[in-house]
Scaffold this motif. Structure first.
Motif, PDB file in Angstrom:
ATOM      1  N   GLU A   1       3.456   1.238 -16.757  1.00 50.85           N
ATOM      2  CA  GLU A   1       3.362   1.631 -15.257  1.00 50.85           C
ATOM      3  C   GLU A   1       1.867   2.044 -15.056  1.00 50.85           C
ATOM      4  OE1 GLU A   1       6.017   4.685 -12.659  1.00 50.85           O
ATOM      5  OE2 GLU A   1       6.048   4.605 -14.909  1.00 50.85           O
ATOM      6  N   ALA A   2       1.457   2.964 -16.165  1.00 49.37           N
ATOM      7  CA  ALA A   2      -0.069   3.764 -15.244  1.00 49.37           C
ATOM      8  C   ALA A   2      -1.005   2.726 -15.292  1.00 49.37           C
ATOM      9  CB  ALA A   2      -0.388   4.339 -16.371  1.00 49.37           C
ATOM     10  N   ARG A   3      -0.947   1.202 -15.993  1.00 49.99           N
ATOM     11  CA  ARG A   3      -2.085   0.195 -16.076  1.00 49.99           C
ATOM     12  C   ARG A   3      -2.054  -0.393 -14.946  1.00 49.99           C
ATOM     13  NH1 ARG A   3      -1.635  -1.323 -21.160  1.00 49.99           N
ATOM     14  NH2 ARG A   3      -3.257  -0.405 -21.411  1.00 49.99           N
ATOM     15  N   GLY A   4      -0.480  -1.128 -14.174  1.00 49.61           N
ATOM     16  CA  GLY A   4      -0.104  -1.149 -13.221  1.00 49.61           C
ATOM     17  C   GLY A   4      -1.289  -1.114 -12.115  1.00 49.61           C
ATOM     18  N   MET A  39      -4.479   0.088  -7.750  1.00 49.49           N
ATOM     19  CA  MET A  39      -5.761   1.557  -7.229  1.00 49.49           C
ATOM     20  C   MET A  39      -7.190   1.140  -7.626  1.00 49.49           C
ATOM     21  SD  MET A  39      -4.022   4.756  -7.939  1.00 49.49           S
ATOM     22  CE  MET A  39      -4.733   6.276  -6.973  1.00 49.49           C
ATOM     23  N   SER A  40      -7.828  -0.068  -7.945  1.00 52.90           N
ATOM     24  CA  SER A  40      -8.810  -0.442  -8.784  1.00 52.90           C
ATOM     25  C   SER A  40      -9.095  -1.242  -7.885  1.00 52.90           C
ATOM     26  CB  SER A  40      -9.506  -0.182 -10.439  1.00 52.90           C
ATOM     27  OG  SER A  40      -9.228   1.252 -10.293  1.00 52.90           O
ATOM     28  N   THR A  41      -8.792  -1.455  -6.889  1.00 52.43           N
ATOM     29  CA  THR A  41      -8.933  -2.671  -5.602  1.00 52.43           C
ATOM     30  C   THR A  41      -9.981  -2.331  -4.807  1.00 52.43           C
ATOM     31  OG1 THR A  41      -6.970  -3.085  -4.683  1.00 52.43           O
ATOM     32  CG2 THR A  41      -7.001  -4.240  -6.767  1.00 52.43           C
ATOM     33  N   PHE A  42     -10.611  -3.219  -3.965  1.00 60.59           N
ATOM     34  CA  PHE A  42     -11.326  -2.872  -3.236  1.00 60.59           C
ATOM     35  C   PHE A  42     -10.762  -2.642  -1.697  1.00 60.59           C
ATOM     36  CE2 PHE A  42     -13.987  -3.727   0.739  1.00 60.59           C
ATOM     37  CZ  PHE A  42     -15.027  -2.113   0.553  1.00 60.59           C
ATOM     38  N   GLU A  43      -9.400  -3.359  -1.419  1.00 58.51           N
ATOM     39  CA  GLU A  43      -8.358  -3.365  -0.748  1.00 58.51           C
ATOM     40  C   GLU A  43      -7.903  -1.796  -0.675  1.00 58.51           C
ATOM     41  OE1 GLU A  43      -4.283  -5.288  -0.273  1.00 58.51           O
ATOM     42  OE2 GLU A  43      -5.552  -6.364  -1.257  1.00 58.51           O
ATOM     43  N   PHE A  44      -7.715  -1.462  -1.700  1.00 57.98           N
ATOM     44  CA  PHE A  44      -6.509  -0.430  -1.544  1.00 57.98           C
ATOM     45  C   PHE A  44      -7.728   1.134  -1.571  1.00 57.98           C
ATOM     46  CE2 PHE A  44      -5.261   3.506  -3.626  1.00 57.98           C
ATOM     47  CZ  PHE A  44      -4.072   3.936  -2.989  1.00 57.98           C
ATOM     48  N   PHE A  77       1.372  -1.233  -0.255  1.00 62.04           N
ATOM     49  CA  PHE A  77       0.062   0.053  -0.200  1.00 62.04           C
ATOM     50  C   PHE A  77       1.011   1.522  -0.578  1.00 62.04           C
ATOM     51  CE2 PHE A  77      -2.254   3.786   2.194  1.00 62.04           C
ATOM     52  CZ  PHE A  77      -3.383   3.470   1.733  1.00 62.04           C
ATOM     53  N   PHE A  78       2.064   1.648   0.955  1.00 65.76           N
ATOM     54  CA  PHE A  78       2.691   2.322   1.223  1.00 65.76           C
ATOM     55  C   PHE A  78       3.282   3.081   0.073  1.00 65.76           C
ATOM     56  CE2 PHE A  78       1.200   2.176   5.849  1.00 65.76           C
ATOM     57  CZ  PHE A  78       0.319   3.955   5.626  1.00 65.76           C
ATOM     58  N   GLY A  79       3.900   1.435  -0.446  1.00 66.52           N
ATOM     59  CA  GLY A  79       4.410   1.570  -1.372  1.00 66.52           C
ATOM     60  C   GLY A  79       3.948   2.223  -3.325  1.00 66.52           C
ATOM     61  N   THR A  80       2.989   2.159  -3.256  1.00 70.09           N
ATOM     62  CA  THR A  80       1.591   1.935  -4.436  1.00 70.09           C
ATOM     63  C   THR A  80       1.589   4.169  -3.998  1.00 70.09           C
ATOM     64  OG1 THR A  80       0.190   0.732  -4.617  1.00 70.09           O
ATOM     65  CG2 THR A  80      -0.794   2.136  -4.790  1.00 70.09           C
ATOM     66  N   ILE A  81       1.614   4.676  -3.063  1.00 70.83           N
ATOM     67  CA  ILE A  81       1.090   5.959  -2.827  1.00 70.83           C
ATOM     68  C   ILE A  81       2.319   6.383  -3.219  1.00 70.83           C
ATOM     69  CG2 ILE A  81       1.257   7.554  -1.102  1.00 70.83           C
ATOM     70  CD1 ILE A  81      -1.828   5.851  -0.506  1.00 70.83           C
ATOM     71  N   GLN A  82       3.971   5.661  -2.730  1.00 71.27           N
ATOM     72  CA  GLN A  82       5.091   6.420  -3.361  1.00 71.27           C
ATOM     73  C   GLN A  82       4.712   6.526  -4.587  1.00 71.27           C
ATOM     74  OE1 GLN A  82       7.176   8.583  -1.467  1.00 71.27           O
ATOM     75  NE2 GLN A  82       8.030   9.037  -3.387  1.00 71.27           N
ATOM     76  N   CYS A  89       4.014  13.273   7.509  1.00 69.76           N
ATOM     77  CA  CYS A  89       4.761  13.006   5.953  1.00 69.76           C
ATOM     78  C   CYS A  89       3.450  11.891   5.612  1.00 69.76           C
ATOM     79  CB  CYS A  89       5.639  13.115   5.479  1.00 69.76           C
ATOM     80  SG  CYS A  89       6.617  14.598   6.007  1.00 69.76           S
ATOM     81  N   ARG A  90       3.554  10.559   6.477  1.00 72.40           N
ATOM     82  CA  ARG A  90       2.858   9.420   5.751  1.00 72.40           C
ATOM     83  C   ARG A  90       1.348   9.870   5.771  1.00 72.40           C
ATOM     84  NH1 ARG A  90       4.481   4.078   5.621  1.00 72.40           N
ATOM     85  NH2 ARG A  90       7.002   4.352   5.805  1.00 72.40           N
ATOM     86  N   HIS A  91       0.680  10.320   6.650  1.00 78.44           N
ATOM     87  CA  HIS A  91      -1.138  11.125   7.178  1.00 78.44           C
ATOM     88  C   HIS A  91      -1.029  12.041   5.844  1.00 78.44           C
ATOM     89  CE1 HIS A  91      -3.757  14.098   8.098  1.00 78.44           C
ATOM     90  NE2 HIS A  91      -4.528  12.124   8.212  1.00 78.44           N
ATOM     91  N   ASP A  92      -0.227  12.688   5.686  1.00 79.44           N
ATOM     92  CA  ASP A  92      -0.046  14.287   4.443  1.00 79.44           C
ATOM     93  C   ASP A  92      -0.694  13.406   2.523  1.00 79.44           C
ATOM     94  OD1 ASP A  92      -0.601  15.775   6.273  1.00 79.44           O
ATOM     95  OD2 ASP A  92       1.696  16.664   5.893  1.00 79.44           O
ATOM     96  N   SER A  93       0.135  12.187   2.947  1.00 74.32           N
ATOM     97  CA  SER A  93       0.565  11.701   1.576  1.00 74.32           C
ATOM     98  C   SER A  93      -0.916  10.699   1.300  1.00 74.32           C
ATOM     99  CB  SER A  93       1.617  10.423   1.555  1.00 74.32           C
ATOM    100  OG  SER A  93       2.686  11.017   1.599  1.00 74.32           O
ATOM    101  N   VAL A  94      -1.462  10.382   2.560  1.00 76.96           N
ATOM    102  CA  VAL A  94      -2.624   9.471   2.042  1.00 76.96           C
ATOM    103  C   VAL A  94      -3.802  10.451   2.353  1.00 76.96           C
ATOM    104  CG1 VAL A  94      -3.976   7.560   3.509  1.00 76.96           C
ATOM    105  CG2 VAL A  94      -1.320   6.799   2.989  1.00 76.96           C
ATOM    106  N   LYS A  95      -4.028  11.084   3.150  1.00 76.43           N
ATOM    107  CA  LYS A  95      -5.269  12.643   2.873  1.00 76.43           C
ATOM    108  C   LYS A  95      -5.525  12.907   1.665  1.00 76.43           C
ATOM    109  CE  LYS A  95      -6.396  16.507   4.794  1.00 76.43           C
ATOM    110  NZ  LYS A  95      -5.928  17.804   6.053  1.00 76.43           N
TER     111      LYS A  95
END
Length: 172
Positions: free
Chosen positions: A90-93, A98-103, A11-16, A56-62
């Motif tokens: 890369e965009a498709r990945g 990001m289009s999963t319910f888990e995310f 999750f955090f890897g995807t955010i970055q 910073c993590r909070h700001d990223s997720v927000k």
């Protein structure tokens, strides 16, 4: 590595990765800004994920939570109309994860947890911090986090995630 840890790392890897994907290219950043405008959203900027600073993590997720519809729109546009095959891949990945319910669920969960931690973290980094207040804030943060481990809070996060998923066409 336990499953929960692997999911958080992903999750955090995807955010970055989202941050890097858009901020490393002005045309991609322009597409995100255009998507925000198309959706009538206030202009919000992505925030870099910092490994060591909780606020910073909070700001990223927000930022991801606020920008989620625009991010999906911009990334989908890039997958369909991008110029470079590697960028489209890369965009498709990104779009697939990001289009999963888990995310979507993890956005809601982490935004709650990180909110508690960011307030504490900001205070602990102040030059004027005192031990008595810090100890009190740590106790309060722990209590709040323990209270968040209830079925009621979980169900609230789950319902919010379902509403977002439904609105954005994400399968639950």
């Amino acid at each position: 590595m336990p499953v929960e840890t692997a999911e958080a790392v992903t999750f955090f890897g995807t955010i970055q990765k989202v941050y890097t994907f858009f901020t490393s290219s002005q045309p991609r950043l322009n597409r995100l800004e255009q998507a925000q405008e198309n959706l009538g959203m206030e202009k919000t900027k992505l925030q870099r994920l910092c490994e060591t600073r909780w606020y910073c993590r909070h700001d990223s997720v927000k930022a991801i939570k606020v920008l989620y519809p625009a991010l999906l729109q911009a990334i989908e546009d890039i997958t369909e109309n991008g110029t470079f095959p590697e960028t489209k891949a890369e965009a498709r990945g990104l779009l697939e994860f990001m289009s999963t319910f888990e995310f979507v669920f993890m956005i809601g969960m982490w935004s709650k947890v990180l909110y508690e931690m960011s307030t504490l973290s900001e205070y602990m980094q102040q030059v004027s911090m005192d031990l008595v207040t810090a100890s009190s804030l740590i106790g309060a943060a722990m209590k709040n986090l323990e209270q968040q481990r209830s079925n009621e809070v979980f169900n609230g996060i789950l319902e919010e995630a379902r509403a977002i998923a439904t609105r954005e066409g994400v399968t639950t």
